[in-house]
Every structure is written in structure tokens, then in C-alpha cells.
Design a protein around this motif. Structure first.
Motif, PDB file in Angstrom:
ATOM      1  N   LEU A  78       0.808  -1.218   0.000  1.00 15.19           N
ATOM      2  CA  LEU A  78       0.000   0.000   0.000  1.00 15.19           C
ATOM      3  C   LEU A  78       0.842   1.269   0.000  1.00 15.19           C
ATOM      4  O   LEU A  78       0.298   2.373  -0.128  1.00 15.19           O
ATOM      5  CB  LEU A  78      -0.942   0.006   1.210  1.00 15.19           C
ATOM      6  N   ALA A  79       2.154   1.120   0.180  1.00 13.60           N
ATOM      7  CA  ALA A  79       3.065   2.268   0.220  1.00 13.60           C
ATOM      8  C   ALA A  79       2.772   3.127   1.443  1.00 13.60           C
ATOM      9  O   ALA A  79       2.101   2.698   2.381  1.00 13.60           O
ATOM     10  CB  ALA A  79       2.995   3.078  -1.065  1.00 13.60           C
ATOM     11  N   ALA A  80       3.263   4.351   1.450  1.00 11.16           N
ATOM     12  CA  ALA A  80       3.156   5.202   2.635  1.00 11.16           C
ATOM     13  C   ALA A  80       1.723   5.653   2.859  1.00 11.16           C
ATOM     14  O   ALA A  80       0.965   5.883   1.905  1.00 11.16           O
ATOM     15  CB  ALA A  80       4.062   6.417   2.483  1.00 11.16           C
ATOM     16  N   ALA A  81       1.358   5.757   4.130  1.00  9.17           N
ATOM     17  CA  ALA A  81       0.026   6.262   4.466  1.00  9.17           C
ATOM     18  C   ALA A  81      -0.076   7.738   4.110  1.00  9.17           C
ATOM     19  O   ALA A  81       0.908   8.486   4.137  1.00  9.17           O
ATOM     20  CB  ALA A  81      -0.264   6.052   5.946  1.00  9.17           C
ATOM     21  N   GLY A 122     -11.715  10.849   3.980  1.00  9.52           N
ATOM     22  CA  GLY A 122     -11.007  11.793   3.118  1.00  9.52           C
ATOM     23  C   GLY A 122     -11.900  12.423   2.066  1.00  9.52           C
ATOM     24  O   GLY A 122     -11.444  12.682   0.945  1.00  9.52           O
ATOM     25  N   THR A 123     -13.153  12.710   2.409  1.00 12.01           N
ATOM     26  CA  THR A 123     -14.075  13.272   1.418  1.00 12.01           C
ATOM     27  C   THR A 123     -13.672  14.678   1.000  1.00 12.01           C
ATOM     28  O   THR A 123     -14.142  15.177  -0.021  1.00 12.01           O
ATOM     29  CB  THR A 123     -15.518  13.263   1.960  1.00 12.01           C
ATOM     30  N   GLN A 129      -9.051   9.583  -4.550  1.00 13.01           N
ATOM     31  CA  GLN A 129      -7.680   9.788  -4.098  1.00 13.01           C
ATOM     32  C   GLN A 129      -7.303   8.804  -2.989  1.00 13.01           C
ATOM     33  O   GLN A 129      -6.196   8.271  -2.966  1.00 13.01           O
ATOM     34  CB  GLN A 129      -7.473  11.217  -3.610  1.00 13.01           C
ATOM     35  N   ILE A 130      -8.213   8.560  -2.061  1.00 13.24           N
ATOM     36  CA  ILE A 130      -7.949   7.600  -0.981  1.00 13.24           C
ATOM     37  C   ILE A 130      -8.657   6.303  -1.345  1.00 13.24           C
ATOM     38  O   ILE A 130      -9.859   6.146  -1.144  1.00 13.24           O
ATOM     39  CB  ILE A 130      -8.413   8.144   0.374  1.00 13.24           C
ATOM     40  N   ALA A 131      -7.889   5.383  -1.905  1.00 12.57           N
ATOM     41  CA  ALA A 131      -8.471   4.132  -2.383  1.00 12.57           C
ATOM     42  C   ALA A 131      -8.742   3.156  -1.254  1.00 12.57           C
ATOM     43  O   ALA A 131      -9.717   2.407  -1.294  1.00 12.57           O
ATOM     44  CB  ALA A 131      -7.531   3.497  -3.413  1.00 12.57           C
ATOM     45  N   THR A 132      -7.868   3.149  -0.237  1.00 15.37           N
ATOM     46  CA  THR A 132      -7.937   2.113   0.793  1.00 15.37           C
ATOM     47  C   THR A 132      -7.833   2.704   2.186  1.00 15.37           C
ATOM     48  O   THR A 132      -6.985   3.568   2.431  1.00 15.37           O
ATOM     49  CB  THR A 132      -6.810   1.081   0.598  1.00 15.37           C
ATOM     50  N   THR A 133      -8.679   2.252   3.071  1.00 13.34           N
ATOM     51  CA  THR A 133      -8.594   2.540   4.503  1.00 13.34           C
ATOM     52  C   THR A 133      -8.265   1.241   5.230  1.00 13.34           C
ATOM     53  O   THR A 133      -8.849   0.202   4.938  1.00 13.34           O
ATOM     54  CB  THR A 133      -9.929   3.095   5.030  1.00 13.34           C
ATOM     55  N   VAL A 134      -7.320   1.317   6.168  1.00 13.32           N
ATOM     56  CA  VAL A 134      -7.045   0.180   7.041  1.00 13.32           C
ATOM     57  C   VAL A 134      -7.350   0.616   8.467  1.00 13.32           C
ATOM     58  O   VAL A 134      -6.810   1.620   8.947  1.00 13.32           O
ATOM     59  CB  VAL A 134      -5.586  -0.297   6.936  1.00 13.32           C
ATOM     60  N   LEU A 281      -4.725   5.763   5.952  1.00 15.39           N
ATOM     61  CA  LEU A 281      -5.366   5.998   4.657  1.00 15.39           C
ATOM     62  C   LEU A 281      -4.298   5.858   3.572  1.00 15.39           C
ATOM     63  O   LEU A 281      -3.185   6.359   3.713  1.00 15.39           O
ATOM     64  CB  LEU A 281      -5.982   7.399   4.611  1.00 15.39           C
ATOM     65  N   TYR A 282      -4.679   5.239   2.446  1.00 15.70           N
ATOM     66  CA  TYR A 282      -3.708   4.905   1.408  1.00 15.70           C
ATOM     67  C   TYR A 282      -4.267   5.238   0.034  1.00 15.70           C
ATOM     68  O   TYR A 282      -5.469   5.058  -0.225  1.00 15.70           O
ATOM     69  CB  TYR A 282      -3.339   3.419   1.489  1.00 15.70           C
ATOM     70  N   THR A 283      -3.414   5.680  -0.845  1.00 13.45           N
ATOM     71  CA  THR A 283      -3.838   6.053  -2.191  1.00 13.45           C
ATOM     72  C   THR A 283      -3.764   4.886  -3.162  1.00 13.45           C
ATOM     73  O   THR A 283      -4.127   5.047  -4.329  1.00 13.45           O
ATOM     74  CB  THR A 283      -2.970   7.213  -2.715  1.00 13.45           C
ATOM     75  N   ALA A 284      -3.299   3.720  -2.707  1.00 13.57           N
ATOM     76  CA  ALA A 284      -3.178   2.539  -3.558  1.00 13.57           C
ATOM     77  C   ALA A 284      -4.133   1.452  -3.100  1.00 13.57           C
ATOM     78  O   ALA A 284      -4.681   1.513  -1.994  1.00 13.57           O
ATOM     79  CB  ALA A 284      -1.739   2.016  -3.526  1.00 13.57           C
ATOM     80  N   ARG A 285      -4.326   0.449  -3.944  1.00 11.23           N
ATOM     81  CA  ARG A 285      -5.054  -0.755  -3.579  1.00 11.23           C
ATOM     82  C   ARG A 285      -4.050  -1.837  -3.194  1.00 11.23           C
ATOM     83  O   ARG A 285      -2.917  -1.853  -3.690  1.00 11.23           O
ATOM     84  CB  ARG A 285      -5.899  -1.254  -4.744  1.00 11.23           C
TER      85      ARG A 285
END
Length: 288
Positions: A78-81, A122-123, A129-134, A281-285
Motif C-alpha cells: 500500500l506504500a506510505a500512508a 477523506g471526502t 484519491q484515498i483508495a484504501t482505509t485500514v 489511509l492509502y492512495t493505492a489498492r
């Protein structure tokens, strides 16, 4: 104009968005450590996420830390948050990890024990822009605090099939205005639904006190109201678009934030061990 078929009567989905999403919660993927050393477990997390819009990771007996959240994110590539600008400098978001716990501090953005309506994280950022929440559960609530999921992209795809005039009110550039409660004069307008580069529907559907919806023109408000009524009905318990479960201590929710909206039921705390979740929060899947 045609009225949309409601979620309670519509069962066939002509354009399935997340074929693995069901009202029954996804089975947790049990692993030995947060860095998911078993390639089969990593693959299962990713496949479950892609099919149903989310996955649950379970590490038995774990007491997760911020480092564990980073380890899980790294394992899923997911790279950097990402830290939304309004949280930068906040004492409650450190190293891009937010601590979700009720507090009496009025400056804490996550202090409330009341239920949360469906929303996308992140609305204030642009659509997608924010694809994934963990979200990683350190301690559960004494009572309540259930996680609620809404298959927003499927509900919208079905609305588009049934009532395209209503659906069009949710795709224009001023459909949803989100206003910050933390930073004065900060707001973002944009579509509620749109397409990602792969042509999939993505969403920033939110129903909070800081969200307002606007038609393409004053004469189209009735169309907008039909669209919002369809989504509100689809997001009710008993709907095929709705899922609820309790995220237990030692479990993490890996959520497609731009496809599913999420909420939470109200909760009560154990005073000596209050509910605590760690969120990134992450911008990748995720990928395996």
C-alpha cells in the motif's frame, strides 16, 4: 420520469460491481503476524478485498501497534500512508496513523461515541484519491461499536440502470460539497460517483452533517431527491447492499474506501480500557 427500483425489491444486478459482497460478513483471514509472512494469506486478503470491497485480517492474541499497521500496509504494497491536510499537525494523528478513540478533548476529530452515518474517508480529497482505509482494532467497545458497510457502487450502478436521470445528479462536478469542521473555509465540491482509470465505478458517498448535495440545475432537484432516496433505502439493514459486523481486538479491516461507504453504531466504553482503533489511509489498492 421512472422511479428507481428499490434495494429491497431489486435482487438481480445487471452490472455487478463487487460480486463477492454479501450481507454476511467476509470470513477473516487468519495469519501468524501482521506482515503476513505466508504468501497464501496475502493472496487471500487481496482476492477477498477485490471481490467484495474489503477483507478482515485476524492475528490471534495480538495487541496491535502503529508499527503493526505499517507492517500490514507494507505486506499489501500500500506504500506510505496519506495524511489529509486537515489532520497534519494534530496530536491525534502521528506518523500518518490516526488513533480513533473517544475522548473529552473537543479538538479531537474522532472523540464521539455516537453512531456514525455512512461516509467515505477523506471526502475533502478528490474522488478516488484515498483508495484504501485500514482500521486495526486494539481494543473493542464494552457494547456496540459495530462496523457498517454499504455497497455504494453497486447501489449506484443499479440506480443508473433503473433511473438514469436521477443517477446523473450524482456524477457532476458540484454534486457533493463537503465542508471541514476543523479548518475554517475549507471545502471540496465534486461528483459523488465517477470512474477510475480502469473504468470501474468509484464513490465518495457520505451522509454526515458536513455534506450537502446539489442538482445540476434547480429544476432537477426532484431527480436528485430520487437518487438520494434510492441510496438511503439501499443502505438499510436487510438490504443486499448492507453488511454489519464487530471488528474484534486483533483484527484489521482493509477497506476499498472509494467503493464501499462505512459507518459505525454507537458504543459504550470500559473506562479502564476504552475502545481504540488505529487508522491509516492509502492512495493505492492492496496487491499480493
Amino acid at each position: 420520469m421512472p422511479a428507481p427500483t428499490t434495494a429491497r425489491t431489486r435482487t438481480a444486478q445487471a452490472h455487478p460491481q463487487l460480486p463477492g459482497f454479501t450481507p454476511a460478513p467476509a470470513r477473516p483471514v487468519t495469519a501468524t503476524a501482521w506482515n503476513l509472512p505466508d504468501p497464501a494469506a496475502r493472496r487471500q486478503v487481496v482476492d477477498t478485498y477485490l471481490a467484495g470491497g474489503y477483507a478482515i485480517v485476524h492475528i490471534p492474541g495480538a495487541a496491535p501497534t502503529e508499527a503493526d499497521l505499517t507492517a500490514l500496509a507494507d505486506a499489501l504494497n500500500l506504500a506510505a500512508a496519506f495524511t489529509p491536510p486537515q489532520y497534519r499537525g494534530s496530536a491525534h494523528t502521528q506518523g500518518a496513523v490516526s488513533r480513533l478513540s473517544a475522548t473529552d478533548d473537543p479538538a479531537h476529530p474522532f472523540q464521539d461515541r455516537a453512531g456514525q452515518n455512512f461516509h467515505s474517508d477523506g471526502t475533502l480529497q478528490h474522488l478516488g484519491q484515498i483508495a484504501t482505509t485500514v482500521m486495526m482494532c486494539v481494543r473493542g467497545a464494552r457494547t456496540g461499536g459495530d462496523t457498517l458497510l454499504f455497497n455504494a457502487v453497486q447501489a449506484f450502478a443499479d440506480l443508473q440502470d433503473a433511473d438514469p436521470d436521477a443517477a446523473a445528479q450524482l456524477t457532476h462536478d458540484h454534486a457533493l460539497l463537503r465542508t471541514s469542521t476543523l479548518v475554517e473555509n475549507l471545502s471540496t465540491a465534486g461528483p459523488v460517483f465517477g470512474h477510475d482509470p480502469a473504468g470501474q465505478w468509484i464513490s465518495r458517498y457520505s451522509l454526515t452533517v458536513t455534506d450537502s448535495y446539489h442538482p445540476t440545475a434547480p429544476g432537477r432537484r426532484a431527480h436528485l431527491e430520487r437518487a438520494l432516496a434510492h441510496l438511503a433505502d439501499a443502505a438499510q439493514p436487510g438490504s443486499p447492499y448492507y453488511c454489519a459486523f464487530t471488528l474484534a481486538a486483533g483484527q484489521a479491516l482493509v477497506l476499498a474506501n472509494d467503493r464501499l461507504s462505512h459507518g459505525r453504531t454507537a458504543f459504550t466504553d470500559d473506562a479502564d480500557a476504552p475502545r481504540l482503533l488505529l487508522r491509516g489511509l492509502y492512495t493505492a489498492r492492496p496487491t499480493a
